[in-house]
Design a protein around this motif. Structure first.
Motif, PDB file in Angstrom:
ATOM      1  N   GLU A  55     -10.995   4.677   0.658  1.00 46.10           N
ATOM      2  CA  GLU A  55     -10.445   3.364   0.888  1.00 46.10           C
ATOM      3  C   GLU A  55     -10.171   3.422   2.372  1.00 46.10           C
ATOM      4  O   GLU A  55     -10.626   2.312   3.022  1.00 46.10           O
ATOM      5  CB  GLU A  55      -9.442   2.977  -0.334  1.00 46.10           C
ATOM      6  CG  GLU A  55      -8.915   1.604  -0.011  1.00 46.10           C
ATOM      7  CD  GLU A  55      -7.893   0.920  -0.953  1.00 46.10           C
ATOM      8  OE1 GLU A  55      -6.929   0.357  -0.703  1.00 46.10           O
ATOM      9  OE2 GLU A  55      -7.741   1.812  -2.094  1.00 46.10           O
ATOM     10  N   ARG A  56      -9.383   4.070   2.652  1.00 44.78           N
ATOM     11  CA  ARG A  56      -9.309   4.255   4.271  1.00 44.78           C
ATOM     12  C   ARG A  56     -10.016   5.368   4.765  1.00 44.78           C
ATOM     13  O   ARG A  56      -9.506   6.537   4.621  1.00 44.78           O
ATOM     14  CB  ARG A  56      -7.795   4.430   4.585  1.00 44.78           C
ATOM     15  CG  ARG A  56      -7.046   2.945   4.210  1.00 44.78           C
ATOM     16  CD  ARG A  56      -5.548   3.288   4.284  1.00 44.78           C
ATOM     17  NE  ARG A  56      -5.200   4.270   3.794  1.00 44.78           N
ATOM     18  CZ  ARG A  56      -3.789   4.893   4.020  1.00 44.78           C
ATOM     19  NH1 ARG A  56      -3.128   4.426   4.802  1.00 44.78           N
ATOM     20  NH2 ARG A  56      -3.191   5.863   3.307  1.00 44.78           N
ATOM     21  N   ALA A  60     -15.455   3.610   5.365  1.00 40.50           N
ATOM     22  CA  ALA A  60     -15.203   2.122   5.116  1.00 40.50           C
ATOM     23  C   ALA A  60     -15.311   1.476   6.162  1.00 40.50           C
ATOM     24  O   ALA A  60     -15.502   0.229   6.351  1.00 40.50           O
ATOM     25  CB  ALA A  60     -13.781   2.258   4.599  1.00 40.50           C
ATOM     26  N   GLU A 128      -7.731  -4.352   8.298  1.00 45.55           N
ATOM     27  CA  GLU A 128      -7.782  -4.768   6.765  1.00 45.55           C
ATOM     28  C   GLU A 128      -7.673  -3.712   5.813  1.00 45.55           C
ATOM     29  O   GLU A 128      -7.400  -3.952   4.724  1.00 45.55           O
ATOM     30  CB  GLU A 128      -9.176  -5.649   6.365  1.00 45.55           C
ATOM     31  CG  GLU A 128      -9.061  -6.962   7.221  1.00 45.55           C
ATOM     32  CD  GLU A 128     -10.411  -7.789   6.639  1.00 45.55           C
ATOM     33  OE1 GLU A 128     -11.129  -7.398   5.808  1.00 45.55           O
ATOM     34  OE2 GLU A 128     -10.574  -9.236   6.921  1.00 45.55           O
ATOM     35  N   ILE A 129      -8.012  -2.442   6.238  1.00 42.68           N
ATOM     36  CA  ILE A 129      -7.948  -1.293   5.593  1.00 42.68           C
ATOM     37  C   ILE A 129      -6.775  -0.356   5.861  1.00 42.68           C
ATOM     38  O   ILE A 129      -6.592   0.769   5.468  1.00 42.68           O
ATOM     39  CB  ILE A 129      -9.361  -0.821   5.430  1.00 42.68           C
ATOM     40  CG1 ILE A 129      -9.694  -0.172   6.733  1.00 42.68           C
ATOM     41  CG2 ILE A 129     -10.312  -1.597   4.643  1.00 42.68           C
ATOM     42  CD1 ILE A 129     -11.095   0.953   6.830  1.00 42.68           C
TER      43      ILE A 129
END
Length: 456
Positions: A55-56, A60, A128-129
């Motif tokens: 996700e991070r 990504a 955003e992440i």
């Protein structure tokens, strides 16, 4: 690190290798500027480096740039490892540092706009992440084991080879970052003069942009640890290439040097074939152990040229390779420095006059001293600070003579891009000196403060 090259068909004559580089000769009006810079990504909450997936992650970030800003994906083995758009590309260093290799542009105004747009896009995706990026010459705290190796065939081969030929190769791959500029030449004679100036004065760039005084959580005793790392990487392919200053240097002499540098790989059908330590000379004879009976193409030659790592190198253009990565506002100062020195003939002549009396020992001593002491370096009566003042003054004059306006003509030339290093000359403090002052001062020895104070 470079992406696979497109050089051309089979090498049938020895002269083709020099002709390949000579094909980069351009009239002055076609000279361009290509700026490259690398930066470390990390998770904002843990301050740990980014993995490739998750996700991070690096993936990504690349996917966000692709989906939100119209970059085209570059894949290897099904993995997203880069992006392309408008003559520029985004790629990954072995440890996941994100690199922008800018398009060849006419002015520093344009290349700086490109840098600004890229960093704004990266920041938009990263925010955003929960990811941030920082510009330094070396990772300040992270260990080798914390840095992931990106899933690229070239990097797997290099990683296995580095410990055989030096002591710092894996540090270079995973935990250093640079800012570079790629510049054109008009003729073989112009290439020779520019290369001699580039190699001789590269320690000045190292000193002015020194920005890596920490490594593995400690003060490392160098203003540019990145420069120190390169000195311990692989003597066969790094250094100050003293033959550049010998009579008769030209494209053919660079070919002979490159042929003596052991190979890393051959790229075939999307895969990297292990040619570690093998000889391109054998390849020319069809005797490469990795590909018996097969002869190289110009694309293979172009790939091999990307595995040479001296302080400046020749391909179809010249790459200036001596500076640490750094803060956002200093990224445009590096191309301004070298364009000012090399794209005006009067400035180029003045720069060569300054350095032409040095011997190989002096040039190497300047390189070492710049790494250790930055702007405070002293070599045989040469004060790096005084030398840098002279060199930056020449660059400033070269940019004024070039007279390339920006902002619709409101800015008369490109000299303001030198302001960051002019401030360094006025104060005597490089980015490394500022980092050390913060570490011993307001941070009270807490190096984790570097992320909050110095990230983009």
């Amino acid at each position: 690190m470079s992406i696979p090259q497109s050089g051309g068909g089979p090498i049938e004559r020895h002269e083709q290798m020099a002709e390949y580089m000579a094909s980069g000769c351009k009239p002055r009006e076609d000279w361009r500027i290509g700026t490259e810079h690398e930066k470390f990504g990390y998770c904002a909450d843990t301050l740990k480096p980014l993995p490739y997936e998750g996700e991070r992650s690096i993936h990504a970030v690349l996917a966000g740039l692709r989906d939100r800003f119209g970059w085209s994906p570059v894949l290897e083995g099904g993995n997203l490892l880069g992006l392309e758009k408008d003559g520029a590309n985004v790629s990954l260093e072995p440890g996941g540092a994100l690199e922008l290799s800018g398009a060849p542009l006419e002015t520093i105004h344009q290349t700086c706009d490109e840098v600004n747009v890229h960093l704004a896009e990266v920041k938009s995706v990263a925010d955003e992440i929960g990811v941030r990026f920082i510009g330094l010459g070396a990772a300040p705290e992270w260990t080798h084991d914390q840095m992931p190796l990106m899933p690229k065939g070239r990097y797997r081969l290099m990683n296995d080879y580095m410990d055989r030929v030096g002591t710092h190769g894996k540090q270079m791959m995973r935990r250093t970052c640079t800012v570079q500029v790629n510049l054109d030449f008009g003729s073989e004679a112009d290439m020779v003069q520019k290369m001699r100036v580039a190699i001789a004065l590269q320690p000045v760039a190292t000193a002015l942009f020194a920005n890596s005084p920490f490594f593995e959580g400690k003060v490392n005793g160098h203003k540019s640890w990145r420069s120190r790392v390169w000195r311990g990487l692989d003597d066969a392919r790094t250094g100050m290439v003293p033959f550049v200053f010998q009579e008769g240097f030209g494209f053919e002499r660079w070919v002979e040097y490159a042929l003596d540098v052991p190979m890393y790989f051959v790229y075939r059908d999307g895969k990297y074939i292990d040619a570690l330590g093998m000889s391109f000379r054998d390849f020319l004879r069809g005797e490469l152990p990795a590909l018996p009976g097969e002869r190289p193409t110009l694309s293979d030659w172009a790939d091999h040229l990307t595995t040479l790592f001296p302080e400046a190198r020749v391909k179809k253009y010249i790459e200036m390779r001596g500076a640490d990565g750094g803060p956002w506002r200093r990224l445009c100062a590096l191309p301004a420095f070298w364009v000012g020195l090399t794209y005006d003939q009067g400035a180029l002549d003045a720069a060569w006059d300054l350095a032409k009396g040095w011997d190989a020992d002096t040039r190497e001593a300047l390189r070492v001293a710049a790494s250790e002491d930055g702007l405070q370096a002293q070599v045989g009566g040469i004060s790096m600070h005084d030398l840098a003042r002279e060199v930056v003054a020449i660059a400033d004059a070269g940019l004024k003579a070039r007279a390339r306006p920006g902002a619709g003509g409101l800015i008369p030339d490109e000299t303001h891009f030198l302001n960051a290093i002019k401030e360094t000359l006025e104060t005597g403090r490089t980015p490394a000196d500022d980092l050390l002052a913060d570490y011993h001062g307001k941070w009270n020895g807490d190096l984790s403060r570097i992320y909050e104070d110095y990230s983009y």
